[in-house]
Design a protein around this motif. Structure first.
Motif, PDB file in Angstrom:
ATOM      1  N   PRO A  23       0.806  -0.971   0.112  1.00  0.00           N
ATOM      2  CA  PRO A  23       0.118  -0.012  -0.170  1.00  0.00           C
ATOM      3  C   PRO A  23       0.694   1.321   0.082  1.00  0.00           C
ATOM      4  N   GLU A  24       0.560   2.111  -0.875  1.00  0.00           N
ATOM      5  CA  GLU A  24       1.594   3.396  -1.121  1.00  0.00           C
ATOM      6  C   GLU A  24       1.508   4.125   0.280  1.00  0.00           C
ATOM      7  N   ASN A  25       0.078   4.362   0.497  1.00  0.00           N
ATOM      8  CA  ASN A  25      -0.398   5.192   1.757  1.00  0.00           C
ATOM      9  C   ASN A  25      -1.287   4.541   2.825  1.00  0.00           C
ATOM     10  N   GLU A  26      -2.053   3.403   2.367  1.00  0.00           N
ATOM     11  CA  GLU A  26      -3.092   3.102   3.116  1.00  0.00           C
ATOM     12  C   GLU A  26      -2.791   2.472   4.273  1.00  0.00           C
ATOM     13  N   MET A  27      -1.755   2.154   4.693  1.00  0.00           N
ATOM     14  CA  MET A  27      -1.412   1.444   5.933  1.00  0.00           C
ATOM     15  C   MET A  27      -0.531   2.317   6.918  1.00  0.00           C
ATOM     16  N   LYS A  28      -0.490   3.604   6.507  1.00  0.00           N
ATOM     17  CA  LYS A  28       0.571   4.677   7.433  1.00  0.00           C
ATOM     18  C   LYS A  28      -0.388   4.900   8.557  1.00  0.00           C
ATOM     19  N   TRP A  29       0.337   5.484   9.217  1.00  0.00           N
ATOM     20  CA  TRP A  29      -0.134   6.020  10.823  1.00  0.00           C
ATOM     21  C   TRP A  29      -1.492   6.955  10.341  1.00  0.00           C
ATOM     22  N   GLY A  82       3.363  -5.091   4.272  1.00  0.00           N
ATOM     23  CA  GLY A  82       2.807  -3.751   5.095  1.00  0.00           C
ATOM     24  C   GLY A  82       3.848  -2.726   5.134  1.00  0.00           C
ATOM     25  N   HIS A  83       3.183  -1.525   4.959  1.00  0.00           N
ATOM     26  CA  HIS A  83       4.058  -0.351   4.966  1.00  0.00           C
ATOM     27  C   HIS A  83       3.271   0.695   5.603  1.00  0.00           C
ATOM     28  N   ALA A  84       3.686   1.341   6.514  1.00  0.00           N
ATOM     29  CA  ALA A  84       4.827   1.306   7.378  1.00  0.00           C
ATOM     30  C   ALA A  84       4.305   1.665   9.016  1.00  0.00           C
ATOM     31  N   LEU A 132       5.856   2.705  11.945  1.00  0.00           N
ATOM     32  CA  LEU A 132       6.176   3.878  12.606  1.00  0.00           C
ATOM     33  C   LEU A 132       7.140   4.513  11.419  1.00  0.00           C
ATOM     34  N   TRP A 133       7.052   5.744  11.501  1.00  0.00           N
ATOM     35  CA  TRP A 133       7.900   6.619  10.600  1.00  0.00           C
ATOM     36  C   TRP A 133       7.647   7.931  10.962  1.00  0.00           C
ATOM     37  N   HIS A 134       8.622   8.793  10.856  1.00  0.00           N
ATOM     38  CA  HIS A 134       8.548  10.360  11.285  1.00  0.00           C
ATOM     39  C   HIS A 134       7.553  11.279  10.637  1.00  0.00           C
ATOM     40  N   ALA A 135       7.348  10.598   9.355  1.00  0.00           N
ATOM     41  CA  ALA A 135       6.379  11.483   8.432  1.00  0.00           C
ATOM     42  C   ALA A 135       5.021  10.758   8.235  1.00  0.00           C
ATOM     43  N   GLN A 136       4.011  11.436   7.902  1.00  0.00           N
ATOM     44  CA  GLN A 136       2.537  10.734   7.791  1.00  0.00           C
ATOM     45  C   GLN A 136       2.200  10.583   9.004  1.00  0.00           C
ATOM     46  N   GLN A 137       2.576  11.065  10.080  1.00  0.00           N
ATOM     47  CA  GLN A 137       1.537  10.806  11.421  1.00  0.00           C
ATOM     48  C   GLN A 137       0.621  11.712  11.232  1.00  0.00           C
ATOM     49  N   ASN A 166      10.378   2.738   9.529  1.00  0.00           N
ATOM     50  CA  ASN A 166      10.737   3.394   8.177  1.00  0.00           C
ATOM     51  C   ASN A 166      11.799   4.794   8.424  1.00  0.00           C
ATOM     52  N   GLU A 167      12.959   4.662   7.606  1.00  0.00           N
ATOM     53  CA  GLU A 167      13.728   5.844   7.544  1.00  0.00           C
ATOM     54  C   GLU A 167      14.069   6.573   8.868  1.00  0.00           C
ATOM     55  N   ALA A 168      14.484   5.693  10.013  1.00  0.00           N
ATOM     56  CA  ALA A 168      14.930   6.207  11.178  1.00  0.00           C
ATOM     57  C   ALA A 168      16.473   6.740  11.081  1.00  0.00           C
ATOM     58  N   PHE A 193      15.720  -1.838   1.239  1.00  0.00           N
ATOM     59  CA  PHE A 193      16.601  -0.847   0.352  1.00  0.00           C
ATOM     60  C   PHE A 193      15.381  -0.070  -0.463  1.00  0.00           C
ATOM     61  N   GLN A 194      15.108   1.156  -0.255  1.00  0.00           N
ATOM     62  CA  GLN A 194      14.036   1.750  -1.242  1.00  0.00           C
ATOM     63  C   GLN A 194      14.395   1.726  -2.750  1.00  0.00           C
ATOM     64  N   SER A 195      15.627   2.228  -2.795  1.00  0.00           N
ATOM     65  CA  SER A 195      16.335   2.413  -4.244  1.00  0.00           C
ATOM     66  C   SER A 195      15.456   3.410  -4.882  1.00  0.00           C
ATOM     67  N   HIS A 196      15.454   4.689  -4.557  1.00  0.00           N
ATOM     68  CA  HIS A 196      14.825   5.731  -5.362  1.00  0.00           C
ATOM     69  C   HIS A 196      15.926   6.343  -5.930  1.00  0.00           C
ATOM     70  N   LEU A 197      16.143   5.941  -7.105  1.00  0.00           N
ATOM     71  CA  LEU A 197      17.424   6.190  -8.091  1.00  0.00           C
ATOM     72  C   LEU A 197      17.176   7.192  -8.854  1.00  0.00           C
ATOM     73  N   VAL A 208       8.466  -2.296  -7.084  1.00  0.00           N
ATOM     74  CA  VAL A 208       8.684  -1.049  -7.695  1.00  0.00           C
ATOM     75  C   VAL A 208       7.351   0.026  -7.248  1.00  0.00           C
ATOM     76  N   TRP A 209       7.816   1.369  -7.215  1.00  0.00           N
ATOM     77  CA  TRP A 209       7.047   2.365  -6.389  1.00  0.00           C
ATOM     78  C   TRP A 209       5.770   2.821  -7.231  1.00  0.00           C
ATOM     79  N   GLY A 210       4.983   1.803  -7.822  1.00  0.00           N
ATOM     80  CA  GLY A 210       3.832   2.412  -8.714  1.00  0.00           C
ATOM     81  C   GLY A 210       4.048   1.646 -10.044  1.00  0.00           C
ATOM     82  N   SER A 224       3.208   7.803 -10.366  1.00  0.00           N
ATOM     83  CA  SER A 224       4.560   7.986  -9.645  1.00  0.00           C
ATOM     84  C   SER A 224       4.291   9.267  -8.956  1.00  0.00           C
ATOM     85  N   TRP A 225       4.877   9.222  -7.472  1.00  0.00           N
ATOM     86  CA  TRP A 225       5.159  10.276  -6.732  1.00  0.00           C
ATOM     87  C   TRP A 225       6.052  11.165  -7.276  1.00  0.00           C
ATOM     88  N   ARG A 226       7.094  10.649  -8.246  1.00  0.00           N
ATOM     89  CA  ARG A 226       8.204  11.568  -8.835  1.00  0.00           C
ATOM     90  C   ARG A 226       7.583  12.276 -10.218  1.00  0.00           C
TER      91      ARG A 226
HETATM   92  O1  G3I Z   1      -5.133  11.750  -0.080  1.00  0.00           O
HETATM   93  C1  G3I Z   1      -4.921  13.321   0.010  1.00  0.00           C
HETATM   94  C2  G3I Z   1      -6.037  14.166  -0.489  1.00  0.00           C
HETATM   95  O2  G3I Z   1      -7.359  13.877   0.084  1.00  0.00           O
HETATM   96  C3  G3I Z   1      -5.537  15.544  -0.581  1.00  0.00           C
HETATM   97  O3  G3I Z   1      -6.538  16.385  -1.055  1.00  0.00           O
HETATM   98  C4  G3I Z   1      -4.289  15.615  -1.052  1.00  0.00           C
HETATM   99  C5  G3I Z   1      -3.848  17.177  -0.851  1.00  0.00           C
HETATM  100  O4  G3I Z   1      -2.400  17.219  -0.299  1.00  0.00           O
HETATM  101  O5  G3I Z   1      -3.573  15.020  -0.444  1.00  0.00           O
HETATM  102  C6  G3I Z   1      -3.649  13.430  -0.398  1.00  0.00           C
HETATM  103  O6  G3I Z   1      -2.646  12.787   0.318  1.00  0.00           O
HETATM  104  C7  G3I Z   1      -1.531  12.931  -0.229  1.00  0.00           C
HETATM  105  C8  G3I Z   1      -0.974  11.264  -0.409  1.00  0.00           C
HETATM  106  O7  G3I Z   1       0.339  11.136  -1.003  1.00  0.00           O
HETATM  107  C9  G3I Z   1      -2.043  10.602  -1.258  1.00  0.00           C
HETATM  108  O8  G3I Z   1      -1.980  11.099  -2.565  1.00  0.00           O
HETATM  109  C10 G3I Z   1      -0.387  13.610   0.522  1.00  0.00           C
HETATM  110  O9  G3I Z   1      -0.644  14.711   0.410  1.00  0.00           O
HETATM  111  C11 G3I Z   1       0.928  13.237  -0.112  1.00  0.00           C
HETATM  112  O10 G3I Z   1       2.097  13.704   0.825  1.00  0.00           O
HETATM  113  C12 G3I Z   1       1.217  11.703  -0.087  1.00  0.00           C
HETATM  114  O11 G3I Z   1       2.572  11.414  -0.482  1.00  0.00           O
HETATM  115  C13 G3I Z   1       2.950  10.182  -0.406  1.00  0.00           C
HETATM  116  C14 G3I Z   1       4.433  10.485   0.326  1.00  0.00           C
HETATM  117  O12 G3I Z   1       4.940   9.302   0.698  1.00  0.00           O
HETATM  118  C15 G3I Z   1       4.042  11.044   1.781  1.00  0.00           C
HETATM  119  O13 G3I Z   1       5.401  11.053   2.380  1.00  0.00           O
HETATM  120  C16 G3I Z   1       3.336   9.720  -1.548  1.00  0.00           C
HETATM  121  O14 G3I Z   1       2.090   9.090  -2.316  1.00  0.00           O
HETATM  122  C17 G3I Z   1       4.044   8.293  -1.412  1.00  0.00           C
HETATM  123  O15 G3I Z   1       4.624   7.656  -2.687  1.00  0.00           O
HETATM  124  C18 G3I Z   1       5.176   8.563  -0.557  1.00  0.00           C
HETATM  125  O16 G3I Z   1       5.847   7.159  -0.440  1.00  0.00           O
HETATM  126  C19 G3I Z   1       7.096   7.433   0.435  1.00  0.00           C
HETATM  127  C20 G3I Z   1       7.166   5.926   1.202  1.00  0.00           C
HETATM  128  O17 G3I Z   1       5.990   5.920   2.037  1.00  0.00           O
HETATM  129  C21 G3I Z   1       8.520   5.916   2.185  1.00  0.00           C
HETATM  130  N1  G3I Z   1       9.495   6.239   1.229  1.00  0.00           N
HETATM  131  C22 G3I Z   1       9.839   7.322   0.338  1.00  0.00           C
HETATM  132  C23 G3I Z   1       8.319   7.372  -0.446  1.00  0.00           C
HETATM  133  C24 G3I Z   1       8.254   8.547  -1.397  1.00  0.00           C
HETATM  134  O18 G3I Z   1       8.361   9.594  -0.770  1.00  0.00           O
END
Ligand code: G3I
Length: 301
Positions: free
Chosen positions: A42-48, A79-81, A83-88, A126-128, A202-206, A263-265, A271-273
């Motif tokens: 899950p790219e985001n769905e199991m985060k804190w 499962g991902h992730a 505990l992480w400092h981000a997306q709390q 993640n990423e500590a 190893f995330q490997s965002h290259l 692969v991340w997508g 992609s987030w990139r």
């Molecule tokens: O779902 C909301 C939406 O409702 C809202 O309108 C919108 C406005 O900002 O945000 C949406 O949430 C976004 C979410 O992705 C879903 O698309 C968040 O803002 C955005 O920050 C979030 O980004 C994710 C990022 O982690 C957060 O740090 C990326 O999709 C995801 O690919 C990325 O994945 C991380 C790994 O978990 C850890 N390693 C690095 C990797 C890349 O950054």
């Protein structure tokens, strides 16, 4: 074999993708997903922030969608992730000290318990680690609860889901450098003291190059007695994209404890990139040169 998953399976490995619940209604997307991949993350769905939006109130709807998509397709689920400092969630960001520690461990216990028996491997932490040359921990609210927060998280995860492999996951640890050596030292310490840990991600965002010691780095971790996995692979599109993808794939195949690649997508547009076109399928879902390069590498052995 003619797909990524089936080709990886020839050597007992998986080939996975990070997926988003919001895209599962897209037929092109799910068509590629079910055809090519035998693991999902899950790219985001199991985060804190997604699973415990207010303290003690857990929401697993979207995480369960990813889980069920994977399981119904016969795939592994990473499962991902936990505990992480981000997306709390905001409430956790405002806690500190023993209140945060207790909340964090409760989070690990509740989420890992909900998914008990279903998850192949969890990114427990993640990423500590800090970027740069220190080789030390990243400063974060979790780190400020005490240096033992990582091992406490792993012990709680093991108790909650004894069948899941428990991983530490990070980025910029893809070659031998100060940060990866910091992680290496922690894993060695955990193994020597019996802290439950099974794998390192190893995330490997290259970018447009890959460390020359990529395989050697995977191997030194494997030699500590843990599995290694490529967990978030994507590669900037430049002259070398297909070659770098093949190099990563061959490195994993050359390390017996490298159990799989994610692969991340799926498509570049997923992609987030944004704008980097770092994935294996183009915006229309067509296979790119990088796809063929990975497929050929998986089938070369
Ligand atoms: O779902 C909301 C939406 O409702 C809202 O309108 C919108 C406005 O900002 O945000 C949406 O949430 C976004 C979410 O992705 C879903 O698309 C968040 O803002 C955005 O920050 C979030 O980004 C994710 C990022 O982690 C957060 O740090 C990326 O999709 C995801 O690919 C990325 O994945 C991380 C790994 O978990 C850890 N390693 C690095 C990797 C890349 O950054």
């Amino acid at each position: 074999a003619s797909t990524l998953g089936a080709s990886a399976a020839q050597t007992g490995r998986y080939f996975g993708a990070a997926i988003a619940a919001g895209r599962l209604g897209d037929a092109t997307y799910t068509g590629i997903l079910t055809r090519e991949f035998n693991s999902v993350t899950p790219e985001n769905e199991m985060k804190w922030d997604a699973t415990e939006p207010s303290q003690g109130r857990f929401t697993f709807t979207n995480g369960d969608r990813i889980l069920n998509q994977g399981l119904s397709n016969g795939s592994k689920v990473r499962g991902h992730a936990l505990l992480w400092h981000a997306q709390q969630p905001g409430w956790a960001q405002s806690l500190s000290g023993s209140a945060l520690r207790t909340a964090a461990i409760n989070h690990v216990t509740q989420v890992a318990s909900h998914y008990r028996g279903k998850i192949y491997a969890w990114d427990v932490v993640n990423e500590a680690f800090a970027d740069g040359g220190s080789g030390g921990r990243r400063d974060s609210n979790l780190q400020r609860t005490g240096n033992d927060w990582i091992e406490a998280a792993f012990r709680a995860a093991r108790a909650a889901d004894p069948g899941a492999k428990l991983c530490y996951n990070d980025y910029n640890t893809d070659g031998i450098n100060a940060k990866s050596t910091g992680v290496y030292t922690m894993i060695r310490d955990f193994k020597s003291r019996g802290v439950p840990i099974d794998c390192v991600g190893f995330q490997s965002h290259l970018g447009t190059s890959i460390p020359g010691d990529y395989q050697a780095n995977l191997q030194r971790f494997a030699d500590l007695g843990v599995d290694v996995q490529i967990t978030e692979l994507d590669v900037a599109q430049g002259g070398n994209q297909a070659t770098i993808y093949a190099t990563v794939t061959r490195a994993c195949l050359a390390v017996s404890r490298c159990t799989g690649i994610t692969v991340w997508g799926i498509r570049d547009s997923d992609s987030w990139r944004t704008g980097e076109n770092p994935l294996l399928f183009d915006n229309s879902g067509n296979r790119k040169a990088a796809y063929t390069s990975v497929l050929n590498a998986l089938n070369a052995g």
